[in-house]
Design a protein around this motif. Structure first.
Motif, PDB file in Angstrom:
ATOM      1  N   LEU A  97       3.222   6.026  -2.969  1.00 11.69           N
ATOM      2  CA  LEU A  97       4.408   6.775  -3.377  1.00 11.69           C
ATOM      3  C   LEU A  97       4.609   6.713  -4.891  1.00 11.69           C
ATOM      4  O   LEU A  97       5.006   7.703  -5.518  1.00 11.69           O
ATOM      5  N   ALA A  98       4.317   5.558  -5.472  1.00 12.03           N
ATOM      6  CA  ALA A  98       4.450   5.419  -6.927  1.00 12.03           C
ATOM      7  C   ALA A  98       3.494   6.363  -7.650  1.00 12.03           C
ATOM      8  O   ALA A  98       3.857   6.998  -8.652  1.00 12.03           O
ATOM      9  N   PHE A 125       0.668  14.065   1.367  1.00 14.59           N
ATOM     10  CA  PHE A 125       0.247  12.758   0.867  1.00 14.59           C
ATOM     11  C   PHE A 125       1.222  11.664   1.287  1.00 14.59           C
ATOM     12  O   PHE A 125       0.816  10.544   1.594  1.00 14.59           O
ATOM     13  N   GLU A 126       2.509  11.996   1.307  1.00 13.20           N
ATOM     14  CA  GLU A 126       3.512  11.026   1.741  1.00 13.20           C
ATOM     15  C   GLU A 126       3.324  10.680   3.214  1.00 13.20           C
ATOM     16  O   GLU A 126       3.390   9.502   3.598  1.00 13.20           O
ATOM     17  N   PHE A 162       0.838  -1.207   0.000  1.00 13.85           N
ATOM     18  CA  PHE A 162       0.000   0.000   0.000  1.00 13.85           C
ATOM     19  C   PHE A 162       0.869   1.253   0.000  1.00 13.85           C
ATOM     20  O   PHE A 162       0.640   2.189  -0.785  1.00 13.85           O
ATOM     21  N   HIS A 163       1.864   1.288   0.875  1.00 10.16           N
ATOM     22  CA  HIS A 163       2.749   2.454   0.952  1.00 10.16           C
ATOM     23  C   HIS A 163       3.456   2.668  -0.380  1.00 10.16           C
ATOM     24  O   HIS A 163       3.542   3.795  -0.888  1.00 10.16           O
ATOM     25  N   ALA A 164       3.944   1.577  -0.972  1.00  9.57           N
ATOM     26  CA  ALA A 164       4.629   1.674  -2.260  1.00  9.57           C
ATOM     27  C   ALA A 164       3.695   2.185  -3.351  1.00  9.57           C
ATOM     28  O   ALA A 164       4.102   2.980  -4.213  1.00  9.57           O
ATOM     29  N   ALA A 165       2.434   1.745  -3.332  1.00  7.28           N
ATOM     30  CA  ALA A 165       1.463   2.193  -4.338  1.00  7.28           C
ATOM     31  C   ALA A 165       1.213   3.690  -4.238  1.00  7.28           C
ATOM     32  O   ALA A 165       1.152   4.395  -5.251  1.00  7.28           O
ATOM     33  N   ILE A 177      -2.537   0.297  -8.845  1.00  5.19           N
ATOM     34  CA  ILE A 177      -1.147  -0.029  -8.505  1.00  5.19           C
ATOM     35  C   ILE A 177      -1.107  -1.012  -7.345  1.00  5.19           C
ATOM     36  O   ILE A 177      -0.352  -1.997  -7.364  1.00  5.19           O
ATOM     37  N   PHE A 178      -1.930  -0.770  -6.336  1.00  9.14           N
ATOM     38  CA  PHE A 178      -1.995  -1.652  -5.164  1.00  9.14           C
ATOM     39  C   PHE A 178      -2.386  -3.064  -5.582  1.00  9.14           C
ATOM     40  O   PHE A 178      -1.765  -4.051  -5.165  1.00  9.14           O
ATOM     41  N   ALA A 179      -3.403  -3.169  -6.431  1.00  9.31           N
ATOM     42  CA  ALA A 179      -3.835  -4.488  -6.907  1.00  9.31           C
ATOM     43  C   ALA A 179      -2.724  -5.183  -7.687  1.00  9.31           C
ATOM     44  O   ALA A 179      -2.484  -6.387  -7.523  1.00  9.31           O
TER      45      ALA A 179
END
Length: 280
Positions: free
Chosen positions: A18-19, A43-44, A13-16, A265-267
């Motif tokens: 930030l991406a 947002f970060e 989730f965190h990576a999604a 992205i999360f999916a």
């Protein structure tokens, strides 16, 4: 596909989040330009705070409320309500194992009134732009229907609500395919965002400015996608940045398209990380 542990879900989730911020999504906040009185740092911070709450074992509604409250505490404003509403069911599905879409369908079918009560509190606390009242399911009143039933009441006018009814059909038909075929690079994320923006009149714009304005922006996005075809990277970036500036100058924030992009992205990350581990 294997089940993901809570820490893996939180990381995805965190990576999604930030991406999504790393891509130039016209009209939204990103690393190339702030907008609408908000900065990427908010947002970060919200993404970092929401991740463990979203991944903590428990029902969808509880995760939504905890993640939104954690985000509001660090960001000071609503930065990710739509993201959390979309990603909480995906997070629960990821921890169950099996094909993601099938598991997600089970999660959505199992939503109850308690989930609605918790989500309603989160929505009221975040107070998103254009929030109105509904006689059937007012978020400021005690819930009388399940969360999925409440979403069904808004599905014809809100793309996030529609995902709860359709099993995330738009995300799996538009967003995830745009991200497929290679590394999760900025251009693919921008293509996913544009796929939503050019196909679905943005719900956030529609709530604040009416469906006519949302449709006008969609048509602008269609023209932009055509113009971007074959452009070298520098010219593509300039065209996206010009559209971004135009939308922000008019106060138009296609936030729902960005929310759908994060969920896509999360999916995609869930499916990648949940792929069976083989020893070769």
């Amino acid at each position: 596909m294997r089940a993901l542990a809570p820490d893996e879900v939180a990381q995805a989730f965190h990576a999604a989040c930030l991406a999504e911020l790393s891509a130039l999504k016209p009209g939204n906040v990103h690393v190339f330009a702030a907008g609408h009185g908000m900065e990427t740092a908010q947002f970060e911070a919200a993404a970092k705070a929401a991740a463990p709450a979203l991944a903590a074992p428990g029902p969808v509604g509880r995760r939504v409320r905890a993640a939104v409250e954690a985000s509001l505490a660090v960001a000071g404003c609503n930065t990710n309500l739509g993201i959390v509403l979309l990603c909480a069911p995906l997070a629960v599905a990821a921890e169950g194992g099996g094909p993601l879409e099938a598991r997600l369908a089970q999660v959505l079918e199992g939503l109850n009134i308690s989930d609605a009560e918790e989500a309603f509190r989160a929505i009221a606390a975040a107070s998103p732009g254009g929030l109105g009242a509904s006689a059937e399911a007012d978020v400021r009143a005690p819930a009388s229907v399940t969360l999925r039933e409440a979403m069904a009441l808004a599905a014809d006018r809100d793309a996030i609500a529609r995902q709860y009814v359709t099993g995330y059909a738009d995300i799996f038909a538009l967003g995830v395919p745009a991200l497929a075929g290679g590394p999760l690079e900025r251009r693919r994320i921008e293509d996913a965002d544009l796929a939503f923006l050019a196909t679905l009149p943005d719900s956030h714009i529609a709530r604040k400015f009416g469906p006519g304005q949302a449709e006008a922006v969609r048509l602008e996005a269609v023209a932009l996608r055509t113009r971007l075809e074959g452009l070298p990277p520098s010219e593509r970036h300039a065209a996206l940045l010009a559209f971004d500036a135009s939308l922000k100058a008019r106060g138009l924030n296609p936030g729902t398209s960005a929310d759908l992009t994060v969920a896509s992205i999360f999916a995609a990350l869930i499916e990648e990380r949940a792929a069976p581990i083989t020893v070769g």
